[in-house]
Design a protein around this motif. Structure first.
Motif, PDB file in Angstrom:
ATOM      1  N   GLY A 221     -29.221  28.079  16.252  1.00 58.70           N
ATOM      2  CA  GLY A 221     -29.893  27.642  15.035  1.00 58.70           C
ATOM      3  C   GLY A 221     -31.165  26.898  15.335  1.00 58.70           C
ATOM      4  O   GLY A 221     -31.638  26.849  16.474  1.00 58.70           O
ATOM      5  N   LYS A 222     -31.706  26.288  14.288  1.00 55.12           N
ATOM      6  CA  LYS A 222     -32.936  25.505  14.416  1.00 55.12           C
ATOM      7  C   LYS A 222     -32.555  24.036  14.484  1.00 55.12           C
ATOM      8  O   LYS A 222     -31.857  23.526  13.621  1.00 55.12           O
ATOM      9  N   LEU A 223     -33.022  23.369  15.528  1.00 53.14           N
ATOM     10  CA  LEU A 223     -32.756  21.951  15.670  1.00 53.14           C
ATOM     11  C   LEU A 223     -33.510  21.159  14.608  1.00 53.14           C
ATOM     12  O   LEU A 223     -34.581  21.582  14.150  1.00 53.14           O
ATOM     13  N   GLN A 224     -32.981  19.998  14.221  1.00 48.32           N
ATOM     14  CA  GLN A 224     -33.661  19.138  13.251  1.00 48.32           C
ATOM     15  C   GLN A 224     -35.053  18.808  13.786  1.00 48.32           C
ATOM     16  O   GLN A 224     -35.205  18.242  14.857  1.00 48.32           O
ATOM     17  N   GLY A 225     -36.083  19.204  13.041  1.00 44.75           N
ATOM     18  CA  GLY A 225     -37.460  18.926  13.438  1.00 44.75           C
ATOM     19  C   GLY A 225     -37.876  19.567  14.741  1.00 44.75           C
ATOM     20  O   GLY A 225     -38.860  19.151  15.350  1.00 44.75           O
ATOM     21  N   GLY A 226     -37.136  20.548  15.180  1.00 44.07           N
ATOM     22  CA  GLY A 226     -37.421  21.142  16.483  1.00 44.07           C
ATOM     23  C   GLY A 226     -37.390  22.654  16.460  1.00 44.07           C
ATOM     24  O   GLY A 226     -37.454  23.277  15.394  1.00 44.07           O
ATOM     25  N   PRO A 227     -37.236  23.227  17.640  1.00 41.88           N
ATOM     26  CA  PRO A 227     -37.310  24.686  17.769  1.00 41.88           C
ATOM     27  C   PRO A 227     -35.998  25.378  17.410  1.00 41.88           C
ATOM     28  O   PRO A 227     -34.943  24.758  17.286  1.00 41.88           O
ATOM     29  N   GLN A 228     -36.113  26.677  17.282  1.00 45.94           N
ATOM     30  CA  GLN A 228     -34.954  27.554  17.170  1.00 45.94           C
ATOM     31  C   GLN A 228     -34.357  27.665  18.567  1.00 45.94           C
ATOM     32  O   GLN A 228     -35.086  27.867  19.538  1.00 45.94           O
ATOM     33  N   VAL A 229     -33.041  27.491  18.685  1.00 44.04           N
ATOM     34  CA  VAL A 229     -32.390  27.616  19.989  1.00 44.04           C
ATOM     35  C   VAL A 229     -31.401  28.775  19.939  1.00 44.04           C
ATOM     36  O   VAL A 229     -30.689  28.950  18.949  1.00 44.04           O
ATOM     37  N   PRO A 230     -31.384  29.591  21.000  1.00 46.57           N
ATOM     38  CA  PRO A 230     -30.532  30.779  20.991  1.00 46.57           C
ATOM     39  C   PRO A 230     -29.054  30.484  21.207  1.00 46.57           C
ATOM     40  O   PRO A 230     -28.219  31.340  20.964  1.00 46.57           O
ATOM     41  N   GLY A 231     -28.723  29.302  21.685  1.00 49.35           N
ATOM     42  CA  GLY A 231     -27.332  28.981  21.955  1.00 49.35           C
ATOM     43  C   GLY A 231     -26.840  29.678  23.202  1.00 49.35           C
ATOM     44  O   GLY A 231     -27.603  30.310  23.935  1.00 49.35           O
ATOM     45  N   MET A 232     -25.564  29.537  23.450  1.00 45.60           N
ATOM     46  CA  MET A 232     -24.948  30.165  24.612  1.00 45.60           C
ATOM     47  C   MET A 232     -23.624  30.770  24.188  1.00 45.60           C
ATOM     48  O   MET A 232     -22.985  30.295  23.252  1.00 45.60           O
ATOM     49  N   TRP A 233     -23.259  31.828  24.864  1.00 43.49           N
ATOM     50  CA  TRP A 233     -21.969  32.467  24.595  1.00 43.49           C
ATOM     51  C   TRP A 233     -20.883  31.689  25.305  1.00 43.49           C
ATOM     52  O   TRP A 233     -21.030  31.299  26.463  1.00 43.49           O
ATOM     53  N   VAL A 234     -19.799  31.443  24.596  1.00 48.49           N
ATOM     54  CA  VAL A 234     -18.628  30.763  25.143  1.00 48.49           C
ATOM     55  C   VAL A 234     -17.401  31.611  24.859  1.00 48.49           C
ATOM     56  O   VAL A 234     -17.433  32.518  24.029  1.00 48.49           O
ATOM     57  N   ARG A 235     -16.330  31.272  25.537  1.00 51.79           N
ATOM     58  CA  ARG A 235     -15.051  31.907  25.252  1.00 51.79           C
ATOM     59  C   ARG A 235     -14.363  31.054  24.195  1.00 51.79           C
ATOM     60  O   ARG A 235     -14.378  29.827  24.282  1.00 51.79           O
ATOM     61  N   VAL A 236     -13.796  31.688  23.191  1.00 50.27           N
ATOM     62  CA  VAL A 236     -13.150  30.945  22.114  1.00 50.27           C
ATOM     63  C   VAL A 236     -11.764  31.524  21.845  1.00 50.27           C
ATOM     64  O   VAL A 236     -11.572  32.744  21.867  1.00 50.27           O
ATOM     65  N   THR A 237     -10.819  30.617  21.655  1.00 47.63           N
ATOM     66  CA  THR A 237      -9.447  31.000  21.318  1.00 47.63           C
ATOM     67  C   THR A 237      -9.002  30.177  20.120  1.00 47.63           C
ATOM     68  O   THR A 237      -9.258  28.972  20.065  1.00 47.63           O
ATOM     69  N   PHE A 238      -8.364  30.831  19.177  1.00 48.27           N
ATOM     70  CA  PHE A 238      -7.813  30.172  17.995  1.00 48.27           C
ATOM     71  C   PHE A 238      -6.310  30.363  17.986  1.00 48.27           C
ATOM     72  O   PHE A 238      -5.824  31.478  18.163  1.00 48.27           O
ATOM     73  N   GLY A 239      -5.578  29.287  17.770  1.00 43.01           N
ATOM     74  CA  GLY A 239      -4.148  29.361  17.493  1.00 43.01           C
ATOM     75  C   GLY A 239      -3.970  29.103  16.005  1.00 43.01           C
ATOM     76  O   GLY A 239      -4.512  28.131  15.480  1.00 43.01           O
ATOM     77  N   LEU A 240      -3.265  29.979  15.329  1.00 46.61           N
ATOM     78  CA  LEU A 240      -3.113  29.858  13.878  1.00 46.61           C
ATOM     79  C   LEU A 240      -1.649  29.787  13.494  1.00 46.61           C
ATOM     80  O   LEU A 240      -0.790  30.331  14.193  1.00 46.61           O
ATOM     81  N   ARG A 241      -1.396  29.119  12.375  1.00 53.23           N
ATOM     82  CA  ARG A 241      -0.059  29.075  11.790  1.00 53.23           C
ATOM     83  C   ARG A 241      -0.161  29.529  10.342  1.00 53.23           C
ATOM     84  O   ARG A 241      -1.102  29.162   9.636  1.00 53.23           O
ATOM     85  N   GLU A 242       0.823  30.298   9.925  1.00 54.15           N
ATOM     86  CA  GLU A 242       0.890  30.685   8.517  1.00 54.15           C
ATOM     87  C   GLU A 242       1.690  29.610   7.786  1.00 54.15           C
ATOM     88  O   GLU A 242       2.849  29.366   8.088  1.00 54.15           O
ATOM     89  N   ILE A 243       1.032  28.974   6.832  1.00 53.19           N
ATOM     90  CA  ILE A 243       1.648  27.901   6.058  1.00 53.19           C
ATOM     91  C   ILE A 243       1.457  28.227   4.583  1.00 53.19           C
ATOM     92  O   ILE A 243       0.318  28.378   4.120  1.00 53.19           O
ATOM     93  N   ASP A 244       2.566  28.370   3.873  1.00 50.42           N
ATOM     94  CA  ASP A 244       2.515  28.701   2.440  1.00 50.42           C
ATOM     95  C   ASP A 244       1.635  29.925   2.164  1.00 50.42           C
ATOM     96  O   ASP A 244       0.843  29.939   1.226  1.00 50.42           O
ATOM     97  N   GLY A 245       1.767  30.939   3.024  1.00 53.37           N
ATOM     98  CA  GLY A 245       1.050  32.199   2.823  1.00 53.37           C
ATOM     99  C   GLY A 245      -0.395  32.202   3.285  1.00 53.37           C
ATOM    100  O   GLY A 245      -1.078  33.208   3.124  1.00 53.37           O
TER     101      GLY A 245
END
Length: 142
Positions: A92-116
């Motif tokens: 994204g674009k930093l506050q008052g600054g440049p656009q930054v491309p970011g970096m790729w990371v590994r992401v894992t989500f653990g989810l629970r089904e609660i009340d549907g």
């Protein structure tokens, strides 16, 4: 794709939409109250919804505009629990600054089904490590 798989993918899409909109309340609705997050910054774990939201608040503080994307998301579902993994990039674009491309990371989500509803009970973000130097490798792409 099963209904649960579709619902989980929709939940992750809602996270992306909430972050792009900088909508803290929308993001908060996606997590369990006792969420445990292993993020890229210290400490080793962030426990509870308030701690998780504090991490996203930092993003909203540093970035004027936020983009978040996930690639290659795969989900495995067993009853009322599931995990999903893929690659994520915050940019994204930093506050008052440049656009930054970011970096790729590994992401894992653990989810629970609660009340549907599938809610995020755990997330983990990591970068590969160059063992010889001890430095994170942040220039890889999926």
């Amino acid at each position: 794709m099963t209904t649960d798989d579709t619902m989980i993918r929709h939940r992750i899409d809602q996270l992306i939409d909430g972050l792009r909109a900088r909508d803290r309340a929308a993001v908060a609705r996606l997590y369990t109250p006792d969420v445990v997050s292993f993020d890229v910054e210290a400490p080793l774990q962030h426990v509870g919804l308030a701690a998780k939201l504090a991490n996203w608040d930092k993003v909203f503080t540093f970035f004027e505009t936020v983009d978040y994307e996930i690639r290659d998301l795969n989900a495995t579902i067993g009853g009322d629990v599931a995990f999903a993994h893929g690659f994520g990039r915050l940019s994204g674009k930093l506050q008052g600054g440049p656009q930054v491309p970011g970096m790729w990371v590994r992401v894992t989500f653990g989810l629970r089904e609660i009340d549907g509803e599938w809610l995020i009970a755990h997330d983990q973000v990591s970068v590969p490590l160059d063992i010889a130097t001890g430095a994170g490798v942040v220039d890889l792409e999926p």
